[in-house]
Design a protein around this motif. Structure first.
Motif, PDB file in Angstrom:
ATOM      1  N   ARG A  13      -0.363  -9.434  -2.286  1.00 48.56           N
ATOM      2  CA  ARG A  13      -0.796  -8.159  -2.849  1.00 48.56           C
ATOM      3  C   ARG A  13       0.341  -7.147  -2.769  1.00 48.56           C
ATOM      4  O   ARG A  13       1.062  -7.100  -1.768  1.00 48.56           O
ATOM      5  CB  ARG A  13      -1.992  -7.620  -2.059  1.00 48.56           C
ATOM      6  CG  ARG A  13      -3.240  -8.437  -2.249  1.00 48.56           C
ATOM      7  CD  ARG A  13      -4.378  -7.879  -1.426  1.00 48.56           C
ATOM      8  NE  ARG A  13      -4.069  -8.115  -0.016  1.00 48.56           N
ATOM      9  CZ  ARG A  13      -4.331  -7.257   0.960  1.00 48.56           C
ATOM     10  NH1 ARG A  13      -4.910  -6.118   0.719  1.00 48.56           N
ATOM     11  NH2 ARG A  13      -4.026  -7.539   2.201  1.00 48.56           N
ATOM     12  N   GLY A  15       0.236  -4.088  -2.139  1.00 45.57           N
ATOM     13  CA  GLY A  15       0.045  -3.194  -0.996  1.00 45.57           C
ATOM     14  C   GLY A  15       0.513  -3.776   0.325  1.00 45.57           C
ATOM     15  O   GLY A  15       0.694  -3.055   1.305  1.00 45.57           O
ATOM     16  N   SER A  16       0.738  -5.083   0.362  1.00 47.92           N
ATOM     17  CA  SER A  16       1.167  -5.718   1.607  1.00 47.92           C
ATOM     18  C   SER A  16       2.685  -5.673   1.805  1.00 47.92           C
ATOM     19  O   SER A  16       3.168  -5.963   2.891  1.00 47.92           O
ATOM     20  CB  SER A  16       0.689  -7.163   1.653  1.00 47.92           C
ATOM     21  OG  SER A  16       1.323  -7.932   0.657  1.00 47.92           O
ATOM     22  N   GLN A  61      -5.208  -2.889   9.242  1.00 49.38           N
ATOM     23  CA  GLN A  61      -5.165  -1.749   8.331  1.00 49.38           C
ATOM     24  C   GLN A  61      -5.886  -2.101   7.032  1.00 49.38           C
ATOM     25  O   GLN A  61      -5.936  -3.261   6.645  1.00 49.38           O
ATOM     26  CB  GLN A  61      -3.717  -1.338   8.053  1.00 49.38           C
ATOM     27  CG  GLN A  61      -2.910  -1.047   9.293  1.00 49.38           C
ATOM     28  CD  GLN A  61      -3.600  -0.084  10.232  1.00 49.38           C
ATOM     29  OE1 GLN A  61      -4.043   0.984   9.836  1.00 49.38           O
ATOM     30  NE2 GLN A  61      -3.712  -0.470  11.505  1.00 49.38           N
ATOM     31  N   PRO A  62      -6.433  -1.093   6.332  1.00 48.23           N
ATOM     32  CA  PRO A  62      -7.192  -1.376   5.108  1.00 48.23           C
ATOM     33  C   PRO A  62      -6.428  -2.168   4.048  1.00 48.23           C
ATOM     34  O   PRO A  62      -6.983  -3.048   3.407  1.00 48.23           O
ATOM     35  CB  PRO A  62      -7.549   0.020   4.576  1.00 48.23           C
ATOM     36  CG  PRO A  62      -7.474   0.912   5.759  1.00 48.23           C
ATOM     37  CD  PRO A  62      -6.436   0.326   6.672  1.00 48.23           C
ATOM     38  N   ASN A  63      -5.154  -1.885   3.870  1.00 44.74           N
ATOM     39  CA  ASN A  63      -4.385  -2.629   2.861  1.00 44.74           C
ATOM     40  C   ASN A  63      -3.370  -3.572   3.497  1.00 44.74           C
ATOM     41  O   ASN A  63      -2.450  -4.031   2.837  1.00 44.74           O
ATOM     42  CB  ASN A  63      -3.695  -1.670   1.888  1.00 44.74           C
ATOM     43  CG  ASN A  63      -2.659  -0.807   2.580  1.00 44.74           C
ATOM     44  OD1 ASN A  63      -2.642  -0.685   3.803  1.00 44.74           O
ATOM     45  ND2 ASN A  63      -1.806  -0.189   1.795  1.00 44.74           N
TER      46      ASN A  63
END
Length: 135
Positions: A13, A15-16, A61-63
């Motif tokens: 992803r 975001g990662s 963490q969320p992302n």
């Protein structure tokens, strides 16, 4: 570039990317700093010890990616594969320094594993997980 390449190659992803880069920077920074004070063999152990809790915290963490997804690139960064290859090549050529390089490589890998185990114990407590599962 290495961290971004890993995310692209493994279809991670977007975001990662930041979390994986953070783990890589922590691993590399701790390794370089420890090399100044402790030498090459123990620098890998310190790098592994520092990056493993960061991977655990990032996974909460969320992302953030899974702990293993951010941990594995850091591990690849620390493992002295090239040093071992040079040592084996020198040893097969009959050079006596090859044996010293090979022993140093083995000691470095053992130190990295010990750092991972110690870091996993700390990381599991920081992230609120009961079990330690890294490798």
């Amino acid at each position: 570039m290495f961290g971004i390449g890993i995310v692209i190659q493994r279809c991670g992803r977007p975001g990662s990317i930041a979390w994986i880069l953070l783990v890589l920077y922590v691993a590399y920074g701790a390794q370089v700093l420890a090399d100044v004070f402790l030498g090459g063999v123990f620098s890998g152990m310190v790098g592994a010890f520092a990056m493993t809790p960061v991977a655990y915290v990032a996974s909460r963490q969320p992302n953030g990616p899974a702990a293993f997804a951010s941990f594995l690139p850091g591990f690849w960064l620390l493992v002295p594969g090239t040093l071992g290859l040079v040592g084996v090549t020198s040893l097969l050529d009959g050079d006596s320094t090859g044996l010293t390089t090979l022993i140093t490589t083995i000691a470095s890998m053992v130190a990295i594993v010990l750092g991972i185990l110690a870091g996993a114990a700390v990381g599991s407590r920081l992230s609120g997980r009961e079990s330690v599962t890294v490798i």
